[in-house]
Write a protein that holds these residues in place. Structure first.
Motif, mmCIF file in Angstrom:
data_model
loop_
_atom_site.group_PDB
_atom_site.id
_atom_site.type_symbol
_atom_site.label_atom_id
_atom_site.label_comp_id
_atom_site.label_asym_id
_atom_site.label_seq_id
_atom_site.Cartn_x
_atom_site.Cartn_y
_atom_site.Cartn_z
ATOM 1 N N PHE A 82 -29.326 -3.848 -25.307
ATOM 2 C CA PHE A 82 -28.738 -5.083 -24.806
ATOM 3 C C PHE A 82 -29.078 -6.217 -25.770
ATOM 4 C CE2 PHE A 82 -28.962 -2.443 -21.121
ATOM 5 C CZ PHE A 82 -27.960 -2.859 -20.264
ATOM 6 N N ALA A 83 -28.147 -7.133 -25.931
ATOM 7 C CA ALA A 83 -28.407 -8.376 -26.649
ATOM 8 C C ALA A 83 -28.945 -9.402 -25.669
ATOM 9 C CB ALA A 83 -27.132 -8.893 -27.301
ATOM 10 N N VAL A 84 -29.925 -10.186 -26.115
ATOM 11 C CA VAL A 84 -30.471 -11.269 -25.303
ATOM 12 C C VAL A 84 -29.743 -12.543 -25.720
ATOM 13 C CG1 VAL A 84 -32.535 -12.484 -24.556
ATOM 14 C CG2 VAL A 84 -32.697 -10.083 -25.277
ATOM 15 N N VAL A 85 -28.899 -13.056 -24.837
ATOM 16 C CA VAL A 85 -28.010 -14.168 -25.159
ATOM 17 C C VAL A 85 -28.507 -15.444 -24.480
ATOM 18 C CG1 VAL A 85 -25.645 -15.035 -25.016
ATOM 19 C CG2 VAL A 85 -26.055 -12.598 -25.423
ATOM 20 N N ASP A 86 -28.754 -16.457 -25.271
ATOM 21 C CA ASP A 86 -29.155 -17.767 -24.763
ATOM 22 C C ASP A 86 -27.972 -18.378 -24.016
ATOM 23 O OD1 ASP A 86 -29.730 -20.535 -24.469
ATOM 24 O OD2 ASP A 86 -31.035 -20.509 -26.211
ATOM 25 N N ARG A 87 -28.154 -18.658 -22.746
ATOM 26 C CA ARG A 87 -27.046 -19.182 -21.941
ATOM 27 C C ARG A 87 -26.627 -20.588 -22.383
ATOM 28 N NH1 ARG A 87 -25.749 -16.840 -17.008
ATOM 29 N NH2 ARG A 87 -25.230 -18.894 -16.172
ATOM 30 N N SER A 88 -27.540 -21.335 -22.984
ATOM 31 C CA SER A 88 -27.206 -22.704 -23.371
ATOM 32 C C SER A 88 -26.375 -22.777 -24.642
ATOM 33 C CB SER A 88 -28.484 -23.536 -23.545
ATOM 34 O OG SER A 88 -29.247 -23.073 -24.655
ATOM 35 N N THR A 89 -26.446 -21.739 -25.474
ATOM 36 C CA THR A 89 -25.720 -21.756 -26.753
ATOM 37 C C THR A 89 -24.694 -20.632 -26.877
ATOM 38 O OG1 THR A 89 -27.343 -20.335 -27.880
ATOM 39 C CG2 THR A 89 -27.761 -22.725 -27.881
ATOM 40 N N GLY A 90 -24.862 -19.588 -26.068
ATOM 41 C CA GLY A 90 -23.990 -18.426 -26.184
ATOM 42 C C GLY A 90 -24.336 -17.516 -27.338
ATOM 43 N N ARG A 91 -25.450 -17.787 -28.023
ATOM 44 C CA ARG A 91 -25.844 -16.989 -29.171
ATOM 45 C C ARG A 91 -26.813 -15.877 -28.776
ATOM 46 N NH1 ARG A 91 -25.211 -18.649 -34.258
ATOM 47 N NH2 ARG A 91 -27.210 -17.733 -34.875
ATOM 48 N N ALA A 92 -26.625 -14.705 -29.368
ATOM 49 C CA ALA A 92 -27.577 -13.606 -29.195
ATOM 50 C C ALA A 92 -28.769 -13.875 -30.099
ATOM 51 C CB ALA A 92 -26.924 -12.272 -29.538
ATOM 52 N N GLU A 93 -29.941 -14.080 -29.493
ATOM 53 C CA GLU A 93 -31.137 -14.424 -30.260
ATOM 54 C C GLU A 93 -32.142 -13.280 -30.329
ATOM 55 O OE1 GLU A 93 -31.206 -16.915 -32.018
ATOM 56 O OE2 GLU A 93 -29.924 -18.461 -31.139
ATOM 57 N N GLY A 94 -31.779 -12.132 -29.781
ATOM 58 C CA GLY A 94 -32.664 -10.977 -29.824
ATOM 59 C C GLY A 94 -31.996 -9.781 -29.193
ATOM 60 N N ARG A 95 -32.725 -8.670 -29.224
ATOM 61 C CA ARG A 95 -32.215 -7.448 -28.589
ATOM 62 C C ARG A 95 -33.387 -6.642 -28.065
ATOM 63 N NH1 ARG A 95 -34.474 -3.169 -32.078
ATOM 64 N NH2 ARG A 95 -33.839 -3.601 -34.244
ATOM 65 N N GLN A 96 -33.091 -5.787 -27.094
ATOM 66 C CA GLN A 96 -34.094 -4.920 -26.487
ATOM 67 C C GLN A 96 -33.358 -3.752 -25.856
ATOM 68 O OE1 GLN A 96 -35.495 -8.197 -24.017
ATOM 69 N NE2 GLN A 96 -34.806 -7.155 -22.167
ATOM 70 N N ALA A 97 -34.113 -2.718 -25.474
ATOM 71 C CA ALA A 97 -33.459 -1.509 -24.979
ATOM 72 C C ALA A 97 -34.206 -0.933 -23.787
ATOM 73 C CB ALA A 97 -33.367 -0.456 -26.084
ATOM 74 N N LEU A 98 -33.445 -0.334 -22.893
ATOM 75 C CA LEU A 98 -33.988 0.577 -21.894
ATOM 76 C C LEU A 98 -33.974 1.958 -22.523
ATOM 77 C CD1 LEU A 98 -32.120 -0.776 -18.758
ATOM 78 C CD2 LEU A 98 -34.579 -0.930 -19.186
ATOM 79 N N MET A 99 -35.095 2.673 -22.449
ATOM 80 C CA MET A 99 -35.183 3.913 -23.203
ATOM 81 C C MET A 99 -36.066 4.937 -22.484
ATOM 82 S SD MET A 99 -37.562 2.420 -26.296
ATOM 83 C CE MET A 99 -37.966 4.000 -27.030
ATOM 84 N N ARG A 100 -36.035 6.144 -23.001
ATOM 85 C CA ARG A 100 -36.730 7.264 -22.351
ATOM 86 C C ARG A 100 -36.412 7.255 -20.854
ATOM 87 N NH1 ARG A 100 -39.899 9.406 -26.257
ATOM 88 N NH2 ARG A 100 -40.581 7.999 -27.935
ATOM 89 N N ILE A 101 -35.123 7.176 -20.592
ATOM 90 C CA ILE A 101 -34.632 7.007 -19.224
ATOM 91 C C ILE A 101 -34.715 8.342 -18.486
ATOM 92 C CG2 ILE A 101 -32.656 6.327 -17.818
ATOM 93 C CD1 ILE A 101 -31.692 4.743 -20.383
ATOM 94 N N ASP A 102 -35.564 8.405 -17.490
ATOM 95 C CA ASP A 102 -35.788 9.615 -16.698
ATOM 96 C C ASP A 102 -35.502 9.285 -15.239
ATOM 97 O OD1 ASP A 102 -36.602 11.916 -15.438
ATOM 98 O OD2 ASP A 102 -38.618 11.951 -16.309
ATOM 99 N N ALA A 103 -34.212 9.267 -14.892
ATOM 100 C CA ALA A 103 -33.824 8.898 -13.531
ATOM 101 C C ALA A 103 -34.332 9.909 -12.509
ATOM 102 C CB ALA A 103 -32.302 8.768 -13.438
ATOM 103 N N ASN A 104 -34.429 11.183 -12.881
ATOM 104 C CA ASN A 104 -34.873 12.212 -11.941
ATOM 105 C C ASN A 104 -36.286 11.936 -11.431
ATOM 106 O OD1 ASN A 104 -32.485 13.649 -12.078
ATOM 107 N ND2 ASN A 104 -33.192 14.979 -13.728
ATOM 108 N N ASN A 105 -37.136 11.451 -12.324
ATOM 109 C CA ASN A 105 -38.522 11.164 -11.946
ATOM 110 C C ASN A 105 -38.790 9.684 -11.721
ATOM 111 O OD1 ASN A 105 -39.909 13.842 -12.040
ATOM 112 N ND2 ASN A 105 -39.096 13.818 -14.118
ATOM 113 N N GLY A 106 -37.767 8.842 -11.961
ATOM 114 C CA GLY A 106 -37.920 7.419 -11.715
ATOM 115 C C GLY A 106 -38.795 6.708 -12.719
ATOM 116 N N VAL A 107 -38.657 7.077 -14.004
ATOM 117 C CA VAL A 107 -39.465 6.468 -15.064
ATOM 118 C C VAL A 107 -38.526 5.898 -16.120
ATOM 119 C CG1 VAL A 107 -41.236 6.844 -16.809
ATOM 120 C CG2 VAL A 107 -41.303 8.146 -14.668
#
Length: 228
Positions: A82-107
């Protein structure tokens, strides 16, 4: 809780590629056309070597290299960027991720964090972490993880500030960029989140900041007060 009865456990919901709205920032699914200009500026700004020091990628100093990474990352289901978008400027100022997604075990884990100079150490950065955690627990996850190189003192300090509990060290866990990585593990679990969530909301409230934008009560102080 370790003695919880999970006979009726059916797993968590996999995260979806849709915008997560906040007060100061929005988290938007990473998009090459929409985010590449501002994200390249954030990634290549002064201090880029330090921002990339503990990431698996090397600094992306040319637009061609950056766009190649963006094209691949935007199509990845895990890590889900996901891009982290500053709501006041509309600019993406960073990024981060959801990862090692283990929905079966809830981690689920937050990782691949790169917050540019306009985002780092701001209310928006704290909210970006909060939005991921809140989504995770609202989707039924039992455990939200933060992992980092044990040599990465700022990351370990951030994890503690954000309310994660240190769980231990995985020695010689990875080889990253030709060097050993001992990995420090942190987590928040579902039973801890209601109290932490209330502290986050109190900290993020505009009333917690004076006219100069200085916080009146620290996040750590609010978390401690909620825990008592």
């Amino acid at each position: 809780m370790t003695d919880a009865n999970l006979n009726d456990w059916v797993g968590a919901q996999p995260p979806r590629q849709e915008t997560i709205h906040g007060r100061y920032v929005d988290l938007e699914p990473l998009d090459l056309q929409q985010h590449s200009d501002s994200l390249f500026a954030a990634a290549s700004a002064e201090g880029s070597d330090e921002r990339f020091r503990y990431l698996p990628q090397t600094p992306q100093t040319t637009r061609a290299d950056f766009d190649e990474w963006m094209s691949t990352a935007s199509q990845s289901p895990d890590p889900l960027f996901f891009a982290v978008v500053d709501r006041s400027t509309g600019r993406a100022e960073g990024r981060q991720a959801l990862m090692r997604i283990d929905a079966n075990n809830g981690v689920i884990e937050i990782g691949n964090i790169l917050w540019g100079p306009a985002l780092s150490r701001t209310r928006g950065a704290t909210e970006a972490l909060f939005l991921f955690a809140d989504l995770a627990f609202a989707s039924g996850y039992r455990r939200f993880e933060w992992k980092c190189d044990n040599d990465n003192a700022p990351s370990k300090k951030a994890a503690t500030r954000f309310g994660f509990t240190f769980e231990g060290l995985f020695r010689q866990h990875l080889v990253v960029k030709g060097r050993n990585r001992d990995t420090a593990w942190f987590s928040i679990i579902d039973t801890e989140w209601p109290s932490l969530r209330a502290a986050y909301l109190q900290w993020l409230d505009e009333d917690n900041f004076d006219e100069a934008g200085v916080q009146k009560a620290s996040l750590s102080k609010l978390m401690l007060a909620r825990a008592e």
